[in-house]
Design a protein around this motif. Structure first.
Motif, mmCIF file in Angstrom:
data_model
loop_
_atom_site.group_PDB
_atom_site.id
_atom_site.type_symbol
_atom_site.label_atom_id
_atom_site.label_comp_id
_atom_site.label_asym_id
_atom_site.label_seq_id
_atom_site.Cartn_x
_atom_site.Cartn_y
_atom_site.Cartn_z
ATOM 1 N N VAL A 50 36.150 -22.088 -0.222
ATOM 2 C CA VAL A 50 36.657 -23.364 0.297
ATOM 3 C C VAL A 50 38.156 -23.495 0.062
ATOM 4 C CG1 VAL A 50 36.607 -25.872 -0.076
ATOM 5 C CG2 VAL A 50 34.471 -24.594 0.112
ATOM 6 N N ASN A 51 38.603 -23.167 -1.138
ATOM 7 C CA ASN A 51 40.028 -23.310 -1.467
ATOM 8 C C ASN A 51 40.904 -22.362 -0.654
ATOM 9 O OD1 ASN A 51 39.526 -25.312 -3.339
ATOM 10 N ND2 ASN A 51 39.325 -23.878 -5.044
ATOM 11 N N ILE A 52 40.423 -21.141 -0.451
ATOM 12 C CA ILE A 52 41.206 -20.158 0.307
ATOM 13 C C ILE A 52 41.385 -20.607 1.749
ATOM 14 C CG2 ILE A 52 41.156 -17.825 1.282
ATOM 15 C CD1 ILE A 52 39.841 -16.928 -1.386
ATOM 16 N N PHE A 53 40.286 -20.942 2.412
ATOM 17 C CA PHE A 53 40.383 -21.279 3.832
ATOM 18 C C PHE A 53 40.984 -22.662 4.070
ATOM 19 C CE2 PHE A 53 37.503 -17.701 4.170
ATOM 20 C CZ PHE A 53 37.970 -17.081 5.321
ATOM 21 N N ARG A 54 40.956 -23.522 3.048
ATOM 22 C CA ARG A 54 41.653 -24.815 3.169
ATOM 23 C C ARG A 54 43.157 -24.621 3.082
ATOM 24 N NH1 ARG A 54 41.038 -29.718 -0.313
ATOM 25 N NH2 ARG A 54 41.132 -28.192 -1.989
ATOM 26 N N SER A 55 43.572 -23.557 2.411
ATOM 27 C CA SER A 55 44.995 -23.360 2.132
ATOM 28 C C SER A 55 45.724 -22.599 3.227
ATOM 29 C CB SER A 55 45.161 -22.609 0.804
ATOM 30 O OG SER A 55 44.508 -23.305 -0.243
ATOM 31 N N ILE A 56 44.985 -21.877 4.080
ATOM 32 C CA ILE A 56 45.637 -21.079 5.116
ATOM 33 C C ILE A 56 46.089 -21.991 6.260
ATOM 34 C CG2 ILE A 56 45.346 -19.204 6.779
ATOM 35 C CD1 ILE A 56 43.151 -18.067 5.002
ATOM 36 N N PRO A 57 47.374 -21.974 6.617
ATOM 37 C CA PRO A 57 47.836 -22.771 7.764
ATOM 38 C C PRO A 57 47.042 -22.404 9.023
ATOM 39 C CG PRO A 57 49.699 -21.918 6.524
ATOM 40 C CD PRO A 57 48.474 -21.256 5.960
ATOM 41 N N PHE A 58 46.708 -23.392 9.821
ATOM 42 C CA PHE A 58 45.792 -23.179 10.936
ATOM 43 C C PHE A 58 46.320 -22.149 11.928
ATOM 44 C CE2 PHE A 58 44.059 -24.271 15.151
ATOM 45 C CZ PHE A 58 42.723 -24.031 14.885
ATOM 46 N N ILE A 59 47.596 -22.186 12.230
ATOM 47 C CA ILE A 59 48.154 -21.264 13.227
ATOM 48 C C ILE A 59 48.030 -19.816 12.741
ATOM 49 C CG2 ILE A 59 50.542 -21.316 12.389
ATOM 50 C CD1 ILE A 59 49.453 -21.442 16.093
ATOM 51 N N ILE A 60 48.154 -19.606 11.413
ATOM 52 C CA ILE A 60 47.993 -18.263 10.846
ATOM 53 C C ILE A 60 46.520 -17.870 10.863
ATOM 54 C CG2 ILE A 60 48.235 -16.868 8.747
ATOM 55 C CD1 ILE A 60 50.710 -18.529 8.067
ATOM 56 N N LEU A 61 45.637 -18.843 10.605
ATOM 57 C CA LEU A 61 44.201 -18.577 10.619
ATOM 58 C C LEU A 61 43.754 -18.092 11.996
ATOM 59 C CD1 LEU A 61 41.515 -18.728 9.047
ATOM 60 C CD2 LEU A 61 41.277 -21.081 9.882
ATOM 61 N N ILE A 62 44.291 -18.698 13.043
ATOM 62 C CA ILE A 62 43.955 -18.266 14.410
ATOM 63 C C ILE A 62 44.294 -16.793 14.595
ATOM 64 C CG2 ILE A 62 44.484 -18.560 16.861
ATOM 65 C CD1 ILE A 62 45.052 -21.475 16.332
ATOM 66 N N ILE A 63 45.486 -16.418 14.121
ATOM 67 C CA ILE A 63 45.941 -15.023 14.272
ATOM 68 C C ILE A 63 45.048 -14.088 13.465
ATOM 69 C CG2 ILE A 63 47.852 -13.427 13.834
ATOM 70 C CD1 ILE A 63 49.734 -15.874 14.272
ATOM 71 N N LEU A 64 44.704 -14.484 12.239
ATOM 72 C CA LEU A 64 43.852 -13.656 11.385
ATOM 73 C C LEU A 64 42.463 -13.449 11.998
ATOM 74 C CD1 LEU A 64 44.685 -15.077 7.827
ATOM 75 C CD2 LEU A 64 45.386 -12.863 8.771
ATOM 76 N N LEU A 65 41.991 -14.452 12.740
ATOM 77 C CA LEU A 65 40.638 -14.394 13.301
ATOM 78 C C LEU A 65 40.585 -13.789 14.701
ATOM 79 C CD1 LEU A 65 39.221 -17.866 12.153
ATOM 80 C CD2 LEU A 65 38.598 -15.608 11.278
ATOM 81 N N ILE A 66 41.703 -13.275 15.201
ATOM 82 C CA ILE A 66 41.715 -12.687 16.544
ATOM 83 C C ILE A 66 40.672 -11.576 16.712
ATOM 84 C CG2 ILE A 66 43.088 -11.201 18.080
ATOM 85 C CD1 ILE A 66 45.466 -13.028 17.550
ATOM 86 N N PRO A 67 40.568 -10.617 15.772
ATOM 87 C CA PRO A 67 39.526 -9.569 15.932
ATOM 88 C C PRO A 67 38.118 -10.149 15.952
ATOM 89 C CG PRO A 67 41.149 -8.914 14.287
ATOM 90 C CD PRO A 67 41.408 -10.355 14.591
ATOM 91 N N PHE A 68 37.848 -11.125 15.093
ATOM 92 C CA PHE A 68 36.536 -11.766 15.032
ATOM 93 C C PHE A 68 36.249 -12.521 16.329
ATOM 94 C CE2 PHE A 68 33.944 -15.538 13.724
ATOM 95 C CZ PHE A 68 32.783 -14.845 13.413
ATOM 96 N N THR A 69 37.247 -13.217 16.836
ATOM 97 C CA THR A 69 37.094 -13.971 18.091
ATOM 98 C C THR A 69 36.829 -13.031 19.256
ATOM 99 O OG1 THR A 69 38.608 -15.673 17.257
ATOM 100 C CG2 THR A 69 38.195 -15.645 19.620
ATOM 101 N N LYS A 70 37.572 -11.918 19.303
ATOM 102 C CA LYS A 70 37.361 -10.929 20.374
ATOM 103 C C LYS A 70 35.955 -10.346 20.312
ATOM 104 C CE LYS A 70 41.903 -9.124 21.682
ATOM 105 N NZ LYS A 70 42.781 -7.916 21.674
ATOM 106 N N LEU A 71 35.470 -10.133 19.083
ATOM 107 C CA LEU A 71 34.136 -9.562 18.902
ATOM 108 C C LEU A 71 33.059 -10.494 19.458
ATOM 109 C CD1 LEU A 71 32.433 -7.261 17.594
ATOM 110 C CD2 LEU A 71 32.369 -8.656 15.516
#
Length: 233
Positions: free
Chosen positions: A76-97
């Motif tokens: 919870v603390n990790i994903f609450r702390s990641i700025p949303f715009i960066i989270l989108i970029i980090l999740l690009i492979p997961f989203t593509k999958l």
């Protein structure tokens, strides 16, 4: 009469902004509402589950488990702390999958839910901690199962705070959809950035912003109304 008034109002607005593509604007509004509603539903489900797990595994509670509690809290603390715009970029492979693309309203959903659910989980935890421990102990002393305590005690007793929390989270999700739109997720954010800002069309940006504000006001009104109805204090 009401239909005529609505048509007159729409016609008046279109006259003020004659260069705005209204069909495109309403499509973008639908995409924003689609992303907000769906992500709110999934955020409520996952956030409630995570919040309950945090509460139940805490020391001196029913499922007390330090390791599970620590790992859940860390997630919870990790994903609450990641700025949303960066989270989108980090999740690009997961989203593509999942969706095969990173463009469109559906492609924004994983980032929206993963970004908002931990935030709501903390609000759920705060709501559950406010419950009188005597009520929980009374249920346990009567031999109530854990599932009964969850559905008959914890959730009913914390409903006002849960509704209030999901309202705040939904408003935040509207802002998240606007940010997701900047990288091609669609919606009013995409329209305001691509057709308003980049093409120097302040009228498009202004109209998209006003519609976003109206959506936020509507969500807040619905949330406040629901909270007032379930609050028996």
């Amino acid at each position: 009469m009401g239909q005529q008034t609505s048509n007159d109002t729409t016609s008046f607005i279109e006259q003020i902004f004659p260069n705005v593509d209204w069909l495109q604007m309403w499509e973008a509004t639908y995409e924003t509402l689609y992303m907000t509603v769906l992500s709110t539903v999934f955020t409520f489900i996952f956030g409630l589950a995570i919040g309950l797990l945090l509460f139940l595994t805490a020391p001196h509670n029913i499922w007390a488990n330090r390791i599970v509690h620590f790992l859940t809290g860390a997630f919870v603390n990790i994903f609450r702390s990641i700025p949303f715009i960066i989270l989108i970029i980090l999740l690009i492979p997961f989203t593509k999958l999942i969706f095969g693309s990173i463009r469109g309203a559906n492609a924004a959903l994983p980032a929206l839910v993963i970004g908002a659910a931990p935030f709501y989980a903390r609000m759920v935890l705060i709501a559950l901690r406010e419950i009188d421990k005597g009520v929980i102990e009374a249920a346990k002393s009567m031999g109530a199962k854990t599932s009964t305590i969850i559905w008959k005690v914890l959730i009913p007793e914390s409903r006002p705070a849960l509704f209030s929390g999901i309202t705040v989270t939904s408003v935040a999700l509207v802002g998240y959809t606007a940010m997701a739109g900047v990288i091609g997720a669609g919606g009013l954010g995409h329209l305001a950035f691509l057709y308003g800002f980049q093409r120097n069309r302040p009228d498009v940006t202004l109209v998209a912003t006003v519609i976003i504000l109206l959506i936020v006001f509507l969500i807040q009104w619905i949330g406040d109304t629901m909270t007032a109805k379930v609050d028996k204090r």
